[in-house]
Design an enzyme around this catalytic site. Structure first.
Site, PDB file in Angstrom:
ATOM      1  N   ASP A  99      41.283  42.508  40.982  1.00 53.90           N
ATOM      2  CA  ASP A  99      41.352  43.899  40.535  1.00 53.90           C
ATOM      3  C   ASP A  99      42.086  43.926  39.188  1.00 53.90           C
ATOM      4  O   ASP A  99      41.722  43.187  38.288  1.00 53.90           O
ATOM      5  CB  ASP A  99      42.022  44.760  41.621  1.00 53.90           C
ATOM      6  CG  ASP A  99      42.073  46.248  41.276  1.00 53.90           C
ATOM      7  OD1 ASP A  99      41.045  46.926  41.428  1.00 53.90           O
ATOM      8  OD2 ASP A  99      43.151  46.715  40.833  1.00 53.90           O
ATOM      9  N   HIS A 299      35.860  45.550  48.092  1.00 53.97           N
ATOM     10  CA  HIS A 299      36.700  45.370  46.911  1.00 53.97           C
ATOM     11  C   HIS A 299      37.868  44.411  47.130  1.00 53.97           C
ATOM     12  O   HIS A 299      38.328  43.775  46.183  1.00 53.97           O
ATOM     13  CB  HIS A 299      37.239  46.729  46.464  1.00 53.97           C
ATOM     14  CG  HIS A 299      38.086  46.662  45.242  1.00 53.97           C
ATOM     15  ND1 HIS A 299      37.618  46.181  44.038  1.00 53.97           N
ATOM     16  CD2 HIS A 299      39.396  46.971  45.029  1.00 53.97           C
ATOM     17  CE1 HIS A 299      38.586  46.222  43.129  1.00 53.97           C
ATOM     18  NE2 HIS A 299      39.672  46.685  43.708  1.00 53.97           N
TER      19      HIS A 299
END
Length: 322
Positions: A99, A299
């Site tokens: 991320d 994610h």
């Protein structure tokens, strides 16, 4: 056994977790995470012969939270990584990010290839600087509803997330995971009503996904005891980062590199990103394999698919180490 301590780096104090001996591997978390997001990587990487260190990055967890928004530029974040490597007594290291940690890892390799032995990014592909400031571009494309633009409003998302941190984190983690029914849709990045907030229409799961325990959520919630402002200040520097990195426009990441992502991750589905990922083998001179796609993964790459991530990381690290 993972050990914890504080390290003076780049004018601030960083909390780090560390385990193992051997070549240094620095693991960089994203938003809204902490060092704990790498909990599944410490043992396997240390057993493979590496010294593994994961900091709470500036503005997160037990590390310092500078007050100034300007203290969270990409140059500060890269400076923290380089300073940490040297504070640990090393001249060079592998850098791995997920991320927001991925852009920090990629930029560390871009700006200081002499220090980075190899770089790996999860979810977020390598940076290729666009023609326009990102906050401006997203504001124009999505009418101010893209989550970056919501986050840039001073104090707004900070207050929304801090109202009930545990519920906020539970909603965010579930909604962006591969377990959510609508996972991987880029419109998840849009705030339906900026006045109601980003969390208002997110599902609050009755049962956590198998990869996220109540103890994990306890650890994560505790790491936001100082609030979310430091973490959100990273987003408030996106246009400033674009200005600061003008000298590296069209530059490429040169150290050995690895990229992996989930097919139910919303970030690689952002406009223009699938095309970028498809071209990475052409754009990256030292990409060691085709981008690795993890089926069914959302994610939270290294948390949702630790075994696959560990195997790919160890193969990459040992291949570069020789």
């Amino acid at each position: 056994m993972v050990e914890h301590r504080m390290v003076d780096v780049n004018g601030i104090r960083l909390h780090i977790a560390e385990e193992g001996e051997g070549p240094l591997v620095v693991l960089l978390h994203g938003f809204p995470e902490s060092w704990h997001s790498w909990r599944h990587q410490f043992g396997p990487l240390a057993a493979a012969g590496f010294r593994v260190v994961a900091p709470d990055q500036r503005g997160y967890g037990r590390s310092d939270h500078p007050e100034s928004v300007d203290a969270y530029s990409i140059l500060h974040l890269v400076g923290d990584v380089i300073g940490l490597i040297h504070a640990l007594g090393e001249e060079r290291a592998f850098v791995v990010g997920h991320d927001w940690g991925a852009p920090v890892a990629w930029h560390t390799a871009l700006l200081r290839p002499d220090v980075v032995r190899g770089v790996a990014g999860l979810s977020v592909p390598p940076p290729f600087r666009g023609e326009h400031p990102p906050l401006v571009a997203m504001r124009e494309q999505f009418g101010g509803r893209f989550y970056w633009n919501y986050f840039e409003r001073p104090g707004v998302a900070d207050a929304e997330f801090a109202l009930d941190p545990r519920t906020s984190l539970r909603k965010l983690f579930y909604s962006a995971s591969g377990d959510a029914p609508d996972a991987g849709r880029p419109d998840q990045a849009l705030v339906p009503d900026p006045e109601r907030g980003w969390l208002a229409d997110m599902t609050d799961p009755e049962v956590l996904p198998a990869w996220l325990t109540e103890d994990d959520l306890d650890e994560l919630t505790e790491s936001y005891a100082k609030g979310f402002t430091g973490a959100l200040n990273w987003y408030r520097n996106l246009d400033r980062n674009w200005e600061l990195t003008a000298a590296w426009h069209d530059a490429v990441v040169s150290p050995p590199a690895l990229y992996m992502y989930g097919d139910r991750d919303l970030v690689p589905a952002f406009p223009g990103t699938p095309e970028l990922i498809a071209k990475l083998p052409e754009l990256m001179p030292n990409l060691r394999s085709e981008p690795i796609l993890l089926p069914g993964c959302g994610h939270w790459t290294q948390q949702e698919r630790p075994d696959e991530v560990n195997a790919a990381l160890i193969e990459f690290l040992m291949g570069v180490r020789g």
